[in-house]
Design a protein around this motif. Structure first.
Motif, PDB file in Angstrom:
ATOM      1  N   LYS A 150      -2.049  -7.109  -4.899  1.00 52.38           N
ATOM      2  CA  LYS A 150      -3.449  -6.927  -4.322  1.00 52.38           C
ATOM      3  C   LYS A 150      -4.487  -7.891  -4.613  1.00 52.38           C
ATOM      4  CE  LYS A 150      -2.092  -1.957  -3.738  1.00 52.38           C
ATOM      5  NZ  LYS A 150      -2.571  -0.468  -4.030  1.00 52.38           N
ATOM      6  N   ARG A 151      -4.553  -8.124  -5.642  1.00 48.15           N
ATOM      7  CA  ARG A 151      -5.673  -9.135  -6.172  1.00 48.15           C
ATOM      8  C   ARG A 151      -5.435 -10.349  -5.302  1.00 48.15           C
ATOM      9  NH1 ARG A 151      -4.898  -6.682 -11.272  1.00 48.15           N
ATOM     10  NH2 ARG A 151      -3.249  -7.998 -11.925  1.00 48.15           N
ATOM     11  N   ASP A 166       0.787  -1.211  -0.041  1.00 54.57           N
ATOM     12  CA  ASP A 166       0.194   0.003   0.023  1.00 54.57           C
ATOM     13  C   ASP A 166       0.800   1.194  -0.034  1.00 54.57           C
ATOM     14  OD1 ASP A 166      -2.228  -1.465  -0.179  1.00 54.57           O
ATOM     15  OD2 ASP A 166      -2.414  -1.543   2.192  1.00 54.57           O
ATOM     16  N   LYS A 218       4.146  -1.105 -10.607  1.00 56.22           N
ATOM     17  CA  LYS A 218       2.568  -0.998 -10.341  1.00 56.22           C
ATOM     18  C   LYS A 218       1.732  -2.209 -10.848  1.00 56.22           C
ATOM     19  CE  LYS A 218      -1.193   2.168 -11.654  1.00 56.22           C
ATOM     20  NZ  LYS A 218      -1.768   3.387 -12.442  1.00 56.22           N
ATOM     21  N   GLU A 219       2.219  -2.785 -11.823  1.00 57.69           N
ATOM     22  CA  GLU A 219       1.379  -3.890 -12.473  1.00 57.69           C
ATOM     23  C   GLU A 219       1.758  -5.344 -11.582  1.00 57.69           C
ATOM     24  OE1 GLU A 219       1.210  -7.043 -16.356  1.00 57.69           O
ATOM     25  OE2 GLU A 219       2.134  -5.040 -16.285  1.00 57.69           O
ATOM     26  N   TYR A 220       2.696  -5.381 -11.016  1.00 60.90           N
ATOM     27  CA  TYR A 220       3.271  -6.353 -10.214  1.00 60.90           C
ATOM     28  C   TYR A 220       2.404  -6.164  -8.571  1.00 60.90           C
ATOM     29  CZ  TYR A 220       5.980  -9.316  -7.212  1.00 60.90           C
ATOM     30  OH  TYR A 220       6.278 -10.400  -6.237  1.00 60.90           O
ATOM     31  N   ARG A 221       2.344  -4.803  -8.351  1.00 61.39           N
ATOM     32  CA  ARG A 221       1.772  -4.590  -7.026  1.00 61.39           C
ATOM     33  C   ARG A 221       0.334  -4.731  -7.141  1.00 61.39           C
ATOM     34  NH1 ARG A 221       5.856  -5.647  -3.965  1.00 61.39           N
ATOM     35  NH2 ARG A 221       7.277  -4.088  -4.102  1.00 61.39           N
ATOM     36  N   GLN A 222      -0.393  -4.393  -8.397  1.00 54.41           N
ATOM     37  CA  GLN A 222      -1.759  -4.628  -8.562  1.00 54.41           C
ATOM     38  C   GLN A 222      -2.268  -6.128  -8.170  1.00 54.41           C
ATOM     39  OE1 GLN A 222      -4.202  -2.595  -8.524  1.00 54.41           O
ATOM     40  NE2 GLN A 222      -2.733  -0.982  -8.412  1.00 54.41           N
ATOM     41  N   GLN A 223      -1.297  -7.038  -9.106  1.00 53.82           N
ATOM     42  CA  GLN A 223      -1.339  -8.444  -8.768  1.00 53.82           C
ATOM     43  C   GLN A 223      -1.500  -9.114  -7.522  1.00 53.82           C
ATOM     44  OE1 GLN A 223      -2.407 -10.607 -11.217  1.00 53.82           O
ATOM     45  NE2 GLN A 223      -2.530 -12.026  -9.371  1.00 53.82           N
TER      46      GLN A 223
END
Length: 366
Positions: free
Chosen positions: A204-205, A189, A197-202
């Motif tokens: 979070k999923r 967070d 960003k893309e890796y962090r979004q995954q």
């Protein structure tokens, strides 16, 4: 895939605390001579090894009975403390015994409801410095797949046994693993690196999926474990021809069923006696740190989780492991340390984790 990363060898003992700085004040003035007091008031008494002595005569007799047994068994000379009163005689006898200690022989003075004071030797079960983390995502994926319902029902009984009877912590409840996941979530967070960003979004999923699965499965794990129901689920399960993985799951469940039948109420903490180890302090690995349910070994949180866990545990000075006792209230013929439950349990969890990781890996590539 390996079942879990190996924890590197721990340092032999905790590092001593840093020394305080020397004081800079003036030295204290020398006191004037005082009236002589009774010697009793000037005597420094030695502790009686933390063993309570409500009936000192009974305690003394029980101790020296076990002292004769342990000395006779090991061929040691019996220490002569006849000129000393209780409890100094026991303190001196213990000092004599400590001279015979070595790496594989730890001597303790213990007591319980049946022993007011009894000598015992201990042996620790080697957990091989491994992390025994049991993944939950494979079970969640079985529940969601119609063709995997018989396998899910069988393994649910096994998870129920591990959680209800053995006491394995679950990652969504307050425990070490729950704390580790919270730390990772806070890092994600707070991370504002645009390149990640893309890796962090995954990630979070993964957290969202992990939380939802915990809400679905934890109530099922909290249901009372039934050994007959577990046996029926194993007998009813039929793997498809050529389904080697499902057959292996059935074999592991059958072995766990035998273990639970042999030890119907045995919990992991039953043989964890870190409070008996004099070197134990706050700088130690508790069994809950290396035995737990967790989410998955194949998600985008896995590498971060294990890096963090290994870095933390490598700094610890003592690891809590199962410990067995040989009491010397009687003279034994041979030393007997019973680790049957532990040897079977840890080997089976290792095998179970391998199979679950294989199943999770297959589902991830479909």
């Amino acid at each position: 895939m390996a079942t879990a990363p190996v924890i590197r060898r721990l340092r032999p003992q905790s590092q001593p605390p840093a020394r305080c700085k020397s004081g800079t004040g003036q030295p204290a003035k020398k006191r004037t001579a005082r009236t002589h007091r009774h010697g009793f008031l000037n005597h420094c008494f030695q502790p009686f090894h933390s063993v309570g002595a409500a009936n000192w005569n009974e305690t003394e007799l029980a101790f020296f009975h076990s002292l004769r047994n342990i000395c006779q068994f090991h061929g040691w000379a019996l220490p002569d403390v006849s000129g000393c009163a209780f409890p100094e005689n026991i303190t001196l006898a213990m000092a004599f015994l400590k001279q015979h200690e070595k790496a594989e022989l730890n001597i303790l003075l213990l007591q319980d409801a049946a022993h007011p004071a009894c000598l015992a030797t201990t042996k620790t079960f080697d957990t091989n410095y491994r992390l025994y983390y049991i993944p939950v995502r494979p079970l969640d994926r079985m529940q969601a797949a119609a063709q995997a319902q018989p396998l899910f029902e069988m393994l649910l009984h096994l998870y129920n046994y591990l959680y209800q009877v053995c006491g394995v912590p679950f990652y969504t409840e307050p425990c070490y693993m729950d704390n580790e996941y919270d730390l990772i979530k806070n890092w994600i967070d707070e991370d504002d690196d645009p390149g990640e960003k893309e890796y962090r979004q995954q990630q979070k999923r993964d957290f969202t999926e992990m939380a939802a699965a915990g809400d679905r499965l934890l109530p099922l794990l909290k249901q009372p474990f039934s050994l007959p129901a577990f046996r029926k689920a194993i007998a009813a399960f039929s793997a498809a021809d050529g389904d080697v993985l499902s057959e292996a799951f059935q074999e592991v469940c059958a072995e766990f069923h035998k273990l639970s039948a042999d030890y119907p109420k045995r919990q992991l903490r039953d043989n964890m006696h870190y409070e008996s180890n004099e070197s134990a302090d706050n700088d130690q690995i508790y069994w809950e740190n290396y035995i737990s349910f967790y989410w998955s070994g194949n998600d985008d949180l896995n590498e971060t989780l294990f890096d963090m866990v290994n870095n933390e545990l490598q700094e610890m000075g003592y690891q809590e492991e199962p410990m067995a006792f040989q009491w010397f209230d009687t003279l034994p013929e041979t030393l007997q340390y019973d680790f049957d439950f532990e040897a079977r349990w840890f080997a089976l969890v290792n095998r179970l984790t391998e199979l679950l990781n294989d199943y999770d890996d297959e589902e991830s590539h479909q």
